[in-house]
Motif scaffolding. Structure first.
Motif, PDB file in Angstrom:
ATOM      1  N   ILE A 194      46.088  29.997  18.106  1.00 56.71           N
ATOM      2  CA  ILE A 194      47.383  29.632  18.675  1.00 56.71           C
ATOM      3  C   ILE A 194      47.284  29.565  20.197  1.00 56.71           C
ATOM      4  O   ILE A 194      47.771  28.625  20.838  1.00 56.71           O
ATOM      5  CB  ILE A 194      48.466  30.638  18.236  1.00 56.71           C
ATOM      6  CG1 ILE A 194      48.691  30.540  16.725  1.00 56.71           C
ATOM      7  CG2 ILE A 194      49.778  30.392  18.980  1.00 56.71           C
ATOM      8  CD1 ILE A 194      49.621  31.597  16.183  1.00 56.71           C
ATOM      9  N   TRP A 195      46.634  30.558  20.805  1.00 51.75           N
ATOM     10  CA  TRP A 195      46.494  30.580  22.262  1.00 51.75           C
ATOM     11  C   TRP A 195      45.640  29.418  22.752  1.00 51.75           C
ATOM     12  O   TRP A 195      45.958  28.779  23.762  1.00 51.75           O
ATOM     13  CB  TRP A 195      45.902  31.907  22.705  1.00 51.75           C
ATOM     14  CG  TRP A 195      45.636  31.989  24.167  1.00 51.75           C
ATOM     15  CD1 TRP A 195      44.438  32.001  24.796  1.00 51.75           C
ATOM     16  CD2 TRP A 195      46.626  32.044  25.218  1.00 51.75           C
ATOM     17  NE1 TRP A 195      44.585  32.069  26.159  1.00 51.75           N
ATOM     18  CE2 TRP A 195      45.930  32.092  26.442  1.00 51.75           C
ATOM     19  CE3 TRP A 195      48.011  32.058  25.229  1.00 51.75           C
ATOM     20  CZ2 TRP A 195      46.584  32.153  27.669  1.00 51.75           C
ATOM     21  CZ3 TRP A 195      48.658  32.121  26.453  1.00 51.75           C
ATOM     22  CH2 TRP A 195      47.952  32.176  27.649  1.00 51.75           C
ATOM     23  N   LEU A 210      43.692  30.002  33.654  1.00 50.20           N
ATOM     24  CA  LEU A 210      44.868  30.362  32.879  1.00 50.20           C
ATOM     25  C   LEU A 210      44.475  31.080  31.587  1.00 50.20           C
ATOM     26  O   LEU A 210      45.155  32.023  31.155  1.00 50.20           O
ATOM     27  CB  LEU A 210      45.679  29.108  32.558  1.00 50.20           C
ATOM     28  CG  LEU A 210      46.444  28.473  33.716  1.00 50.20           C
ATOM     29  CD1 LEU A 210      47.135  27.194  33.256  1.00 50.20           C
ATOM     30  CD2 LEU A 210      47.486  29.446  34.278  1.00 50.20           C
ATOM     31  N   ASP A 211      43.378  30.643  30.985  1.00 47.46           N
ATOM     32  CA  ASP A 211      42.918  31.282  29.753  1.00 47.46           C
ATOM     33  C   ASP A 211      42.555  32.737  30.015  1.00 47.46           C
ATOM     34  O   ASP A 211      42.968  33.649  29.280  1.00 47.46           O
ATOM     35  CB  ASP A 211      41.714  30.507  29.217  1.00 47.46           C
ATOM     36  CG  ASP A 211      41.320  30.972  27.822  1.00 47.46           C
ATOM     37  OD1 ASP A 211      42.111  31.701  27.190  1.00 47.46           O
ATOM     38  OD2 ASP A 211      40.223  30.613  27.367  1.00 47.46           O
ATOM     39  N   ASP A 361      37.428  30.598  39.722  1.00 44.46           N
ATOM     40  CA  ASP A 361      37.294  30.011  38.387  1.00 44.46           C
ATOM     41  C   ASP A 361      36.170  30.702  37.625  1.00 44.46           C
ATOM     42  O   ASP A 361      35.031  30.766  38.098  1.00 44.46           O
ATOM     43  CB  ASP A 361      36.980  28.516  38.496  1.00 44.46           C
ATOM     44  CG  ASP A 361      38.176  27.743  39.035  1.00 44.46           C
ATOM     45  OD1 ASP A 361      39.300  28.251  38.876  1.00 44.46           O
ATOM     46  OD2 ASP A 361      37.966  26.670  39.608  1.00 44.46           O
ATOM     47  N   PRO A 362      36.462  31.227  36.428  1.00 47.04           N
ATOM     48  CA  PRO A 362      35.425  31.913  35.658  1.00 47.04           C
ATOM     49  C   PRO A 362      34.496  30.912  34.979  1.00 47.04           C
ATOM     50  O   PRO A 362      34.853  29.765  34.725  1.00 47.04           O
ATOM     51  CB  PRO A 362      36.238  32.689  34.616  1.00 47.04           C
ATOM     52  CG  PRO A 362      37.463  31.863  34.427  1.00 47.04           C
ATOM     53  CD  PRO A 362      37.757  31.230  35.768  1.00 47.04           C
ATOM     54  N   HIS A 363      33.300  31.394  34.693  1.00 48.48           N
ATOM     55  CA  HIS A 363      32.377  30.579  33.919  1.00 48.48           C
ATOM     56  C   HIS A 363      32.789  30.602  32.454  1.00 48.48           C
ATOM     57  O   HIS A 363      33.408  31.545  31.987  1.00 48.48           O
ATOM     58  CB  HIS A 363      30.945  31.110  34.069  1.00 48.48           C
ATOM     59  CG  HIS A 363      30.453  31.040  35.486  1.00 48.48           C
ATOM     60  ND1 HIS A 363      30.214  29.847  36.134  1.00 48.48           N
ATOM     61  CD2 HIS A 363      30.176  32.021  36.369  1.00 48.48           C
ATOM     62  CE1 HIS A 363      29.791  30.094  37.370  1.00 48.48           C
ATOM     63  NE2 HIS A 363      29.762  31.406  37.536  1.00 48.48           N
ATOM     64  N   PRO A 364      32.447  29.594  31.685  1.00 51.51           N
ATOM     65  CA  PRO A 364      32.853  29.558  30.270  1.00 51.51           C
ATOM     66  C   PRO A 364      32.376  30.768  29.490  1.00 51.51           C
ATOM     67  O   PRO A 364      33.071  31.268  28.615  1.00 51.51           O
ATOM     68  CB  PRO A 364      32.215  28.258  29.753  1.00 51.51           C
ATOM     69  CG  PRO A 364      32.061  27.397  30.968  1.00 51.51           C
ATOM     70  CD  PRO A 364      31.783  28.341  32.097  1.00 51.51           C
ATOM     71  N   GLU A 365      31.144  31.263  29.806  1.00 52.94           N
ATOM     72  CA  GLU A 365      30.665  32.420  29.060  1.00 52.94           C
ATOM     73  C   GLU A 365      31.488  33.674  29.366  1.00 52.94           C
ATOM     74  O   GLU A 365      31.602  34.570  28.535  1.00 52.94           O
ATOM     75  CB  GLU A 365      29.182  32.681  29.369  1.00 52.94           C
ATOM     76  CG  GLU A 365      28.865  32.966  30.842  1.00 52.94           C
ATOM     77  CD  GLU A 365      28.551  31.679  31.590  1.00 52.94           C
ATOM     78  OE1 GLU A 365      27.988  31.763  32.689  1.00 52.94           O
ATOM     79  OE2 GLU A 365      28.878  30.599  31.058  1.00 52.94           O
TER      80      GLU A 365
END
Length: 390
Positions: A194-195, A210-211, A361-365
């Motif tokens: 959902i998120w 935002l995530d 900004d964070p990295h995807p990992e």
């Protein structure tokens, strides 16, 4: 010599605004933006009020999901299917809640005759005190009782209307309970999906930030709910043991009330403690009420100086003044539901906004790491969950 002529603000017409002082123009610019923000907040609050039948159950479902999510995640890690894990945790939670309510109702029913006897005895003592010490006549006391009965008879229609309103409220509560249960099931079974779906509506350049902010906010909510539950258990057990020692009736219902009241920080504990003192005063007299008051104050001091800093302080990092103001605002805006949800909302906003303002900004990992650890370490600082992986 330095040129002291003012420079025009961006977008302004120097010819038409030359006579208006710069400070006034800046104040006006802030003022209309501030009014727009207040108007937007008013519209949001109005919409929440209009949709309270939906908003309140969804909010409570989110709190319950935060409380049960670590148990579901633990079962998933030992290779239990998520659907089965959700069902097991929900059934166990409903069984505990139902058993507790049944036990409280039985205890209250069994203790009601004793409470009525002690209440009659206390009323007789009050009547003797009014007659012997204040020198009131028996006729005056009886006239007061007759006036009270007459008031009830003349307002029977209003009382009946209120009873019907209460019946309709019971229906709304039942509907809200079913909606809360339904939403909780989906939050526990597919909250991550959902998120992720909601994040698709965010602009791609800031989607990861935002995530991470949202997941940190939920981690703060998990930590807040678990810490509050631990504090509530300690309050209920401490005050319950004290009431049992001084032989105050209805120990279990009063301890349960203390447990539930602890979920509204500060105000809830005060109200529940005041009810316990009042019952002790009515049933056992002034001395017992003073002893119960001392017990309540002692438990509240233990909560304020040891449990709150140790558990809630690290979980949500909110100043006590912010907590009190949030509860007062929630109480004014939305009543009891607002007081209950104000502090969790403030904790989530505090963690999410801090993440947005102070993080790159964070990295995807790193997003994946936070997703894996947000339920496994709910009592850790939500910001340190990602920071520790850098």
């Amino acid at each position: 010599m330095t040129d002291r002529r003012r420079s025009p603000l961006p977008g302004e017409d120097p010819a038409s605004t030359a006579a208006v002082p710069r400070g006034l123009r800046i104040a006006a610019a802030f003022a209309w933006r501030f009014l727009l923000v207040i108007a937007a907040l008013y519209v949001v609050v109005w919409l929440v009020g209009r949709l309270s039948v939906v908003v309140v159950p969804v909010s409570i479902a989110l709190l319950l999901s935060a409380l049960m999510a670590p148990a579901v995640s633990h079962l998933v890690t030992i290779r239990v299917p998520r659907g089965l894990a959700t069902a097991l945790v929900l059934v166990a939670g409903l069984a505990i809640l139902g058993g507790l309510l049944t036990f409280v109702i039985i205890q209250f029913t069994d203790g009601l005759p004793q409470l009525q006897t002690q209440l009659n005895s206390s009323l007789s003592q009050v009547r003797d005190w009014l007659v012997n010490d204040l020198h009131l006549r028996q006729e005056q006391i009886q006239q007061f009782i007759d006036n009270a009965i007459s008031y009830l008879q003349h307002n029977q229609a209003a009382i009946t209307t209120n009873a019907l309103t209460t019946a309709s409220t019971v229906g709304e509560i039942l509907t809200g309970f079913l909606l809360t249960l339904f939403v909780t099931i989906f939050f526990l079974a597919g909250g991550d999906r959902i998120w992720s779906f909601l994040m698709l509506g965010a602009p791609r350049p800031v989607r990861n930030r935002l995530d991470v902010a949202g997941r940190r906010g939920f981690a703060s909510l998990v930590a807040y709910v678990r810490a509050t539950a631990a504090v509530a258990v300690v309050d209920a057990v401490g005050i319950g043991i004290g009431l049992w020692i001084v032989r105050v009736p209805l120990v279990v219902p009063l301890a349960t009330l203390v447990f539930l009241g602890a979920f509204v920080p500060i105000l809830g504990a005060v109200v529940a403690g005041a009810v316990a003192v009042l019952v002790a005063l009515v049933t056992n007299g002034f001395v017992t009420a003073l002893i119960v008051l001392g017990i309540v104050i002692l438990v509240m001091q233990l909560e304020s100086h040891i449990l709150q800093p140790l558990l809630l302080g690290r979980a949500v990092k909110l100043h006590p003044l912010a907590v009190v103001l949030a509860i007062a605002t929630g109480l004014v805006v939305a009543g009891i539901a607002g007081a209950l949800l104000a502090v969790p909302l403030l904790a989530v906003l505090n963690s999410g906004i801090r993440s947005l303002l102070h993080e790159t900004d964070p990295h995807p990992e790193e997003v994946d790491v936070l997703h894996d650890q947000e339920a496994a370490a709910p009592n850790d600082d939500p910001e340190e969950v990602v920071e520790g992986q850098r």
